[in-house]
Write an enzyme that holds these catalytic residues in place. Structure first.
Site, PDB file in Angstrom:
ATOM      1  N   ASN A 108       9.952  76.624   2.268  1.00 45.12           N
ATOM      2  CA  ASN A 108       9.502  75.270   2.611  1.00 45.12           C
ATOM      3  C   ASN A 108       7.994  75.197   2.748  1.00 45.12           C
ATOM      4  OD1 ASN A 108      12.126  74.590   2.565  1.00 45.12           O
ATOM      5  ND2 ASN A 108      12.396  74.446   4.775  1.00 45.12           N
ATOM      6  N   HIS A 125       6.069  79.494  -0.850  1.00 49.64           N
ATOM      7  CA  HIS A 125       5.554  78.450  -1.756  1.00 49.64           C
ATOM      8  C   HIS A 125       4.372  77.689  -1.166  1.00 49.64           C
ATOM      9  CE1 HIS A 125       9.783  78.471  -3.750  1.00 49.64           C
ATOM     10  NE2 HIS A 125       8.984  79.336  -4.308  1.00 49.64           N
ATOM     11  N   CYS A 157     -18.256  70.890  -3.428  1.00 55.57           N
ATOM     12  CA  CYS A 157     -18.657  71.024  -4.837  1.00 55.57           C
ATOM     13  C   CYS A 157     -18.159  69.886  -5.723  1.00 55.57           C
ATOM     14  CB  CYS A 157     -18.179  72.360  -5.395  1.00 55.57           C
ATOM     15  SG  CYS A 157     -16.415  72.395  -5.756  1.00 55.57           S
ATOM     16  N   THR A 195      19.579  76.827   1.514  1.00 52.22           N
ATOM     17  CA  THR A 195      18.975  76.959   0.181  1.00 52.22           C
ATOM     18  C   THR A 195      20.058  77.152  -0.871  1.00 52.22           C
ATOM     19  OG1 THR A 195      17.437  78.239  -1.191  1.00 52.22           O
ATOM     20  CG2 THR A 195      18.482  79.435   0.609  1.00 52.22           C
ATOM     21  N   ALA A 239      22.454  72.773   9.356  1.00 50.74           N
ATOM     22  CA  ALA A 239      21.668  73.806  10.043  1.00 50.74           C
ATOM     23  C   ALA A 239      21.502  73.517  11.534  1.00 50.74           C
ATOM     24  CB  ALA A 239      20.307  73.930   9.381  1.00 50.74           C
TER      25      ALA A 239
HETATM   26  P1  NAD Z   1      17.263  72.797  -2.706  1.00 50.57           P
HETATM   27  O1  NAD Z   1      16.748  71.408  -2.698  1.00 50.57           O
HETATM   28  O2  NAD Z   1      17.486  73.458  -4.021  1.00 50.57           O
HETATM   29  O3  NAD Z   1      18.667  72.908  -1.911  1.00 50.57           O
HETATM   30  C1  NAD Z   1      18.861  72.440  -0.617  1.00 50.57           C
HETATM   31  C2  NAD Z   1      20.024  73.187   0.027  1.00 50.57           C
HETATM   32  O4  NAD Z   1      20.148  72.716   1.352  1.00 50.57           O
HETATM   33  C3  NAD Z   1      21.402  72.959  -0.635  1.00 50.57           C
HETATM   34  O5  NAD Z   1      22.075  74.202  -0.737  1.00 50.57           O
HETATM   35  C4  NAD Z   1      22.116  72.029   0.352  1.00 50.57           C
HETATM   36  O6  NAD Z   1      23.535  72.205   0.353  1.00 50.57           O
HETATM   37  C5  NAD Z   1      21.508  72.482   1.651  1.00 50.57           C
HETATM   38  N1  NAD Z   1      21.557  71.491   2.741  1.00 50.57           N
HETATM   39  C6  NAD Z   1      21.562  70.140   2.669  1.00 50.57           C
HETATM   40  N2  NAD Z   1      21.606  69.611   3.909  1.00 50.57           N
HETATM   41  C7  NAD Z   1      21.590  70.646   4.780  1.00 50.57           C
HETATM   42  C8  NAD Z   1      21.613  70.765   6.205  1.00 50.57           C
HETATM   43  N3  NAD Z   1      21.624  69.678   7.004  1.00 50.57           N
HETATM   44  N4  NAD Z   1      21.607  72.002   6.756  1.00 50.57           N
HETATM   45  C9  NAD Z   1      21.591  73.113   5.967  1.00 50.57           C
HETATM   46  N5  NAD Z   1      21.575  73.070   4.630  1.00 50.57           N
HETATM   47  C10 NAD Z   1      21.569  71.847   4.037  1.00 50.57           C
HETATM   48  O7  NAD Z   1      16.269  73.607  -1.804  1.00 50.57           O
HETATM   49  P2  NAD Z   1      15.757  75.089  -1.904  1.00 50.57           P
HETATM   50  O8  NAD Z   1      16.887  75.974  -2.289  1.00 50.57           O
HETATM   51  O9  NAD Z   1      14.975  75.332  -0.678  1.00 50.57           O
HETATM   52  O10 NAD Z   1      14.716  75.148  -3.129  1.00 50.57           O
HETATM   53  C11 NAD Z   1      13.938  74.116  -3.534  1.00 50.57           C
HETATM   54  C12 NAD Z   1      12.452  74.207  -3.377  1.00 50.57           C
HETATM   55  O11 NAD Z   1      12.262  73.031  -2.680  1.00 50.57           O
HETATM   56  C13 NAD Z   1      11.798  75.205  -2.510  1.00 50.57           C
HETATM   57  O12 NAD Z   1      10.980  75.931  -3.304  1.00 50.57           O
HETATM   58  C14 NAD Z   1      10.876  74.389  -1.558  1.00 50.57           C
HETATM   59  O13 NAD Z   1       9.524  74.732  -1.783  1.00 50.57           O
HETATM   60  C15 NAD Z   1      11.021  72.996  -2.013  1.00 50.57           C
HETATM   61  N6  NAD Z   1      11.232  71.925  -1.037  1.00 50.57           N
HETATM   62  C16 NAD Z   1      10.764  72.065   0.226  1.00 50.57           C
HETATM   63  C17 NAD Z   1      10.966  71.043   1.114  1.00 50.57           C
HETATM   64  C18 NAD Z   1      10.422  71.232   2.502  1.00 50.57           C
HETATM   65  O14 NAD Z   1       9.370  71.852   2.667  1.00 50.57           O
HETATM   66  N7  NAD Z   1      11.096  70.711   3.523  1.00 50.57           N
HETATM   67  C19 NAD Z   1      11.684  69.911   0.763  1.00 50.57           C
HETATM   68  C20 NAD Z   1      12.144  69.793  -0.557  1.00 50.57           C
HETATM   69  C21 NAD Z   1      11.912  70.827  -1.448  1.00 50.57           C
END
Ligand code: NAD
Length: 255
Positions: A108, A125, A157, A195, A239
């Site tokens: 995240n 990231h 710059c 994730t 979560a």
């Molecule tokens: P993803 O978007 O691919 O998947 C999200 C996952 O979270 C899924 O498996 C889903 O089932 C699960 N999920 C949904 N609601 C949930 C909850 N309440 N509790 C627990 N799990 C829950 O995300 P990813 O696998 O982290 O990969 C995507 C990329 O997204 C990462 O590289 C990240 O940098 C970026 N990202 C980050 C943010 C953030 O910083 N909050 C937000 C969006 C995307």
């Protein structure tokens, strides 16, 4: 091992593993921040159902910085910027304080682990709360830079500023990468939260940990790429809700 037991039984097993572990790594993804109001990228309500992911491709951004910044501002600053840590972030921070978690490897970019009080956080990231100049590498707090006129430029710059998170086509920062590989070799428990395990190369870390002997606890309302393959204890649920239940077993008095 996981399917036949109730959530409460699996929570007891997970708590037992965590208490006996000598080094636990928490590995988190977008799902941990969903209850803070930040949508994930994939799945229902995910950002990719509304936005085009090429907006976060580095070559696309460099070719179209104004357009790129307009979307980035909308998603990551107007909207993400107001989110606060939820119970899952807070319980992880307390687990670290009590010696139950050694470090957090997060995909995240929202800074919510640090805002919850976690110290040993490695951001695979990068972080959206910082901006970097693509010319002189000067860093700024995002809150110090006005986004009224896009794209924002460096005060030193005049170079183009970019959010200090990893765009598609960019490399992973060395420090977090090394910390993640080290975690995969020294941890006897990995707790994976929210994730899909679809983003390369971050998704390889839990597999590596498993091959080095770590037990895998996973928290997610839906099955992921890990669930059927390496997860030992699957805590199916959101979560914040699952971590709150876990905290009642781990901490006395409960958080
Ligand atoms: P993803 O978007 O691919 O998947 C999200 C996952 O979270 C899924 O498996 C889903 O089932 C699960 N999920 C949904 N609601 C949930 C909850 N309440 N509790 C627990 N799990 C829950 O995300 P990813 O696998 O982290 O990969 C995507 C990329 O997204 C990462 O590289 C990240 O940098 C970026 N990202 C980050 C943010 C953030 O910083 N909050 C937000 C969006 C995307």
């Amino acid at each position: 091992m996981t399917g036949v037991f109730s959530l409460d039984e699996n929570i007891m097993k997970a708590a037992d593993l965590l208490k006996r572990s000598t080094f636990t790594t928490a590995y988190t993804g977008a799902g941990i921040s969903v209850e803070s109001g930040i949508p994930p990228f994939r799945g229902e309500g995910g950002l990719w159902t509304k936005y085009d992911p090429t907006m976060l491709d580095i070559d696309h951004f460099l070719g179209n910085p104004v357009k790129g910044w307009e979307i980035i501002k909308e998603i990551f600053y107007d909207f993400f910027g107001k989110a606060k840590p939820n119970k899952a972030h807070l319980v992880l921070a307390e687990m670290e304080k009590q010696g139950l978690v050694g470090r957090i490897i997060t995909q995240n970019i929202d800074n919510l682990h640090q805002e919850a009080g976690s110290i040993h956080v490695y951001e695979f990231h990068g972080n959206s709360k910082k901006l970097v100049c693509l010319e002189c590498r000067m860093h700024y707090k995002a809150s110090e830079i006005s986004l009224d006129h896009l794209p924002p430029t460096c005060r030193q710059c005049g170079g183009l500023l970019k959010p200090d998170f990893v765009f598609f086509g960019e490399t992973i920062p060395e420090g977090p990468l090394l910390a993640a590989y080290e975690s995969a070799s020294i941890s006897d428990v990995f707790i994976i939260i929210g994730t899909t395990g679809e983003v390369v190369p971050a998704n390889q870390i839990p597999f590596l940990a498993k091959s080095n002997g770590a037990k895998i606890i996973e928290i997610n309302p839906a099955e992921s790429n890990y669930t059927g393959q390496i997860t030992d204890i699957f805590l199916k649920g959101k979560a914040g809700e699952v971590m709150e239940k876990l905290s009642k077993v781990l901490f006395t008095p409960a958080l």
